[in-house]
Design a protein around this motif. Structure first.
Motif, PDB file in Angstrom:
ATOM      1  N   VAL A 247      -4.952   9.270  -4.892  1.00 45.12           N
ATOM      2  CA  VAL A 247      -5.325   8.099  -4.098  1.00 45.12           C
ATOM      3  C   VAL A 247      -6.046   7.058  -4.952  1.00 45.12           C
ATOM      4  O   VAL A 247      -5.772   5.853  -4.840  1.00 45.12           O
ATOM      5  CB  VAL A 247      -6.211   8.512  -2.901  1.00 45.12           C
ATOM      6  CG1 VAL A 247      -6.715   7.284  -2.154  1.00 45.12           C
ATOM      7  CG2 VAL A 247      -5.430   9.422  -1.954  1.00 45.12           C
ATOM      8  N   ASP A 248      -6.941   7.507  -5.831  1.00 38.78           N
ATOM      9  CA  ASP A 248      -7.739   6.539  -6.604  1.00 38.78           C
ATOM     10  C   ASP A 248      -6.944   5.877  -7.727  1.00 38.78           C
ATOM     11  O   ASP A 248      -7.426   4.930  -8.349  1.00 38.78           O
ATOM     12  CB  ASP A 248      -9.008   7.186  -7.155  1.00 38.78           C
ATOM     13  CG  ASP A 248      -8.718   8.377  -8.067  1.00 38.78           C
ATOM     14  OD1 ASP A 248      -7.530   8.703  -8.275  1.00 38.78           O
ATOM     15  OD2 ASP A 248      -9.682   8.985  -8.573  1.00 38.78           O
ATOM     16  N   ARG A 250      -3.758   4.720  -7.118  1.00 43.93           N
ATOM     17  CA  ARG A 250      -2.777   3.840  -6.480  1.00 43.93           C
ATOM     18  C   ARG A 250      -3.131   2.360  -6.595  1.00 43.93           C
ATOM     19  O   ARG A 250      -2.236   1.534  -6.852  1.00 43.93           O
ATOM     20  CB  ARG A 250      -2.588   4.250  -5.011  1.00 43.93           C
ATOM     21  CG  ARG A 250      -1.980   5.630  -4.868  1.00 43.93           C
ATOM     22  CD  ARG A 250      -1.996   6.139  -3.436  1.00 43.93           C
ATOM     23  NE  ARG A 250      -1.610   7.548  -3.397  1.00 43.93           N
ATOM     24  CZ  ARG A 250      -1.666   8.315  -2.320  1.00 43.93           C
ATOM     25  NH1 ARG A 250      -2.072   7.791  -1.170  1.00 43.93           N
ATOM     26  NH2 ARG A 250      -1.311   9.582  -2.381  1.00 43.93           N
ATOM     27  N   PRO A 297       0.008   8.908   1.944  1.00 39.46           N
ATOM     28  CA  PRO A 297      -0.921   7.812   2.228  1.00 39.46           C
ATOM     29  C   PRO A 297      -1.105   7.627   3.739  1.00 39.46           C
ATOM     30  O   PRO A 297      -0.206   7.897   4.532  1.00 39.46           O
ATOM     31  CB  PRO A 297      -0.210   6.596   1.623  1.00 39.46           C
ATOM     32  CG  PRO A 297       1.245   6.933   1.722  1.00 39.46           C
ATOM     33  CD  PRO A 297       1.340   8.419   1.522  1.00 39.46           C
ATOM     34  N   VAL A 298      -2.280   7.180   4.118  1.00 39.27           N
ATOM     35  CA  VAL A 298      -2.526   6.710   5.479  1.00 39.27           C
ATOM     36  C   VAL A 298      -2.107   5.244   5.529  1.00 39.27           C
ATOM     37  O   VAL A 298      -2.444   4.466   4.624  1.00 39.27           O
ATOM     38  CB  VAL A 298      -4.008   6.873   5.841  1.00 39.27           C
ATOM     39  CG1 VAL A 298      -4.300   6.295   7.220  1.00 39.27           C
ATOM     40  CG2 VAL A 298      -4.407   8.348   5.759  1.00 39.27           C
ATOM     41  N   GLU A 300      -2.940   2.533   7.176  1.00 39.93           N
ATOM     42  CA  GLU A 300      -3.974   1.493   7.116  1.00 39.93           C
ATOM     43  C   GLU A 300      -4.617   1.444   5.730  1.00 39.93           C
ATOM     44  O   GLU A 300      -4.934   0.366   5.217  1.00 39.93           O
ATOM     45  CB  GLU A 300      -5.047   1.754   8.175  1.00 39.93           C
ATOM     46  CG  GLU A 300      -4.567   1.631   9.607  1.00 39.93           C
ATOM     47  CD  GLU A 300      -3.809   2.869  10.093  1.00 39.93           C
ATOM     48  OE1 GLU A 300      -3.744   3.874   9.328  1.00 39.93           O
ATOM     49  OE2 GLU A 300      -3.272   2.840  11.214  1.00 39.93           O
ATOM     50  N   GLU A 301      -4.788   2.595   5.121  1.00 36.65           N
ATOM     51  CA  GLU A 301      -5.402   2.644   3.792  1.00 36.65           C
ATOM     52  C   GLU A 301      -4.494   2.010   2.747  1.00 36.65           C
ATOM     53  O   GLU A 301      -4.945   1.243   1.887  1.00 36.65           O
ATOM     54  CB  GLU A 301      -5.689   4.098   3.424  1.00 36.65           C
ATOM     55  CG  GLU A 301      -6.417   4.279   2.112  1.00 36.65           C
ATOM     56  CD  GLU A 301      -6.733   5.742   1.850  1.00 36.65           C
ATOM     57  OE1 GLU A 301      -5.812   6.486   1.459  1.00 36.65           O
ATOM     58  OE2 GLU A 301      -7.892   6.137   2.047  1.00 36.65           O
ATOM     59  N   LEU A 302      -3.187   2.296   2.814  1.00 33.79           N
ATOM     60  CA  LEU A 302      -2.251   1.718   1.860  1.00 33.79           C
ATOM     61  C   LEU A 302      -2.151   0.204   2.045  1.00 33.79           C
ATOM     62  O   LEU A 302      -2.092  -0.548   1.067  1.00 33.79           O
ATOM     63  CB  LEU A 302      -0.877   2.369   2.010  1.00 33.79           C
ATOM     64  CG  LEU A 302       0.208   1.897   1.054  1.00 33.79           C
ATOM     65  CD1 LEU A 302      -0.233   2.034  -0.409  1.00 33.79           C
ATOM     66  CD2 LEU A 302       1.509   2.682   1.273  1.00 33.79           C
ATOM     67  N   GLY A 304      -4.514  -1.679   3.069  1.00 34.55           N
ATOM     68  CA  GLY A 304      -5.739  -2.214   2.479  1.00 34.55           C
ATOM     69  C   GLY A 304      -5.668  -2.251   0.964  1.00 34.55           C
ATOM     70  O   GLY A 304      -6.154  -3.210   0.338  1.00 34.55           O
ATOM     71  N   GLN A 305      -5.074  -1.246   0.350  1.00 41.21           N
ATOM     72  CA  GLN A 305      -4.943  -1.236  -1.110  1.00 41.21           C
ATOM     73  C   GLN A 305      -4.022  -2.359  -1.589  1.00 41.21           C
ATOM     74  O   GLN A 305      -4.248  -2.943  -2.651  1.00 41.21           O
ATOM     75  CB  GLN A 305      -4.421   0.124  -1.567  1.00 41.21           C
ATOM     76  CG  GLN A 305      -5.445   1.243  -1.416  1.00 41.21           C
ATOM     77  CD  GLN A 305      -4.892   2.598  -1.776  1.00 41.21           C
ATOM     78  OE1 GLN A 305      -3.690   2.863  -1.664  1.00 41.21           O
ATOM     79  NE2 GLN A 305      -5.772   3.501  -2.215  1.00 41.21           N
ATOM     80  N   GLU A 308      -6.149  -5.437  -1.509  1.00 41.65           N
ATOM     81  CA  GLU A 308      -7.104  -5.418  -2.623  1.00 41.65           C
ATOM     82  C   GLU A 308      -6.421  -5.743  -3.950  1.00 41.65           C
ATOM     83  O   GLU A 308      -7.046  -6.299  -4.863  1.00 41.65           O
ATOM     84  CB  GLU A 308      -7.759  -4.042  -2.710  1.00 41.65           C
ATOM     85  CG  GLU A 308      -8.721  -3.745  -1.569  1.00 41.65           C
ATOM     86  CD  GLU A 308      -9.204  -2.311  -1.594  1.00 41.65           C
ATOM     87  OE1 GLU A 308      -8.986  -1.631  -2.631  1.00 41.65           O
ATOM     88  OE2 GLU A 308      -9.766  -1.852  -0.593  1.00 41.65           O
TER      89      GLU A 308
END
Length: 336
Positions: A247-248, A250, A297-298, A300-302, A304-305, A308
């Motif tokens: 995850v970190d 990506r 991946p979730v 919403e998290e992806l 957001g990435q 970012e």
């Protein structure tokens, strides 16, 4: 039928759960039986009708009686039929033999998809991580072809909706989706990036066979190293890639893709996402059991990435209704 005996069967336990367990067990038998016929090469050999003895000689079966019993199960399972003493494939057996997606489905689900649970106790107790992703890479690639027409349709729509002169496929595999983008943009050039040299060689062959060799290149290696100094891509694709990265790691890959896209360029990320359904949870468990920090991946998290990394708010689209495979389409701010 003895009605009183049947009443005892019904009262003996949760009849619905028992019946479901029996049906699941019978399905597991069909799965394992068909996978054995594929993996042992029996279906390939029976492309030409043969006797049990000829089958045994071809495959080195020493226990002929056991081979006859195995063939009998294949007959009962509808894969093989008999004309006199010669065996031949049924229509279903022919489809299983010839369709790579069907073959991969039986092999994968009888092997690593279910082997995960047979071995889970040992791994939970501190045993070694699994190596399915590398060991069974060809089967995984063939399985992914099931949804490929839907991904191709989405990808063509993205490429054709904008001026496209250059495309990038990160993790291009056999090169089929890179080919889709190049066919959708006849004047564009394309770059595929692949870690596995064997897959990269296959991509080059496939692109050559489709007359795209002069418009494409396939690079082997890590994205950061191989994409250094490159820029100006109009569309970038990451299909079934992100869940193989921790995850970190990506965000760095997404930033790299952002930086090699032209202003107004578009990224398409296709991935299964983590949701509260049985297969999504199973796939996430399978990934987490592998060597390396893999996980789904979730959504919403992806998303957001991607923001970012500098992309505008991504559009999130289901690739197929009822499935967890999802596409994220986002653009670099600027004029196309």
């Amino acid at each position: 039928m003895d009605v009183r005996a049947m009443a005892k069967v019904v009262r003996a336990g949760d009849i619905r759960t028992r019946v479901r367990a029996l049906r699941d067990g019978q399905a597991a038998i069909r799965l394992a039986m068909t996978a054995a016929a594929v993996d042992l090469g029996v279906l390939d050999t029976l492309e030409t009708p043969r006797t049990v003895e000829e089958l045994g000689e071809r495959h080195g079966f020493v226990d002929v009686d056991l081979a006859r019993a195995f063939v009998a199960t294949l007959e009962a399972g509808g894969l093989v039929t008999r004309s006199g003493d010669r065996l031949r494939l049924t229509r279903r057996g022919t489809v299983v033999r010839s369709d790579p997606v069907v073959r991969a489905t039986y092999s994968a689900f009888s092997d690593f998809h279910t082997g995960l649970y047979r071995d889970l106790g040992g791994q939970l107790g501190g045993g070694s991580a699994r190596d399915d992703v590398t060991r069974r890479a060809p089967a995984i690639a063939d399985l992914s072809r099931f949804m490929q027409p839907l991904v191709e349709s989405l990808l063509r729509g993205v490429v054709e909706s904008r001026p496209t002169r250059s495309v990038l496929d990160v993790g291009c595999g056999a090169g089929m989706l890179l080919s889709t983008m190049l066919h959708a943009a006849p004047d564009a050039t394309g770059t595929g990036l692949e870690l596995d040299p064997a897959a990269a060689a296959l991509a080059e062959r496939n692109l050559t066979d489709q007359g795209l060799a002069q418009r494409s290149e396939v690079l082997v290696g890590e994205a950061r190293e191989r994409l250094a100094g490159r820029s100006g891509f109009d569309v970038a694709l990451l299909a079934n890639v992100v869940y193989y990265l921790p995850v970190d790691e990506r965000p760095a890959l997404l930033r790299l893709v952002h930086d090699v896209l032209a202003p107004g360029g578009t990224v398409v990320v296709v991935t299964t996402v983590l949701e509260d359904n049985a297969f999504s949870r199973h796939f996430d468990l399978l990934l987490r059991a592998q060597e390396g920090a893999m996980q789904l991946p979730v959504a919403e998290e992806l998303a957001g990435q991607l923001r970012e990394a500098g992309f505008a708010d991504p559009q999130v689209r289901r690739v197929s209704p009822g499935e967890s495979m999802t596409a994220f389409v986002a653009s670099v701010p600027g004029v196309v």
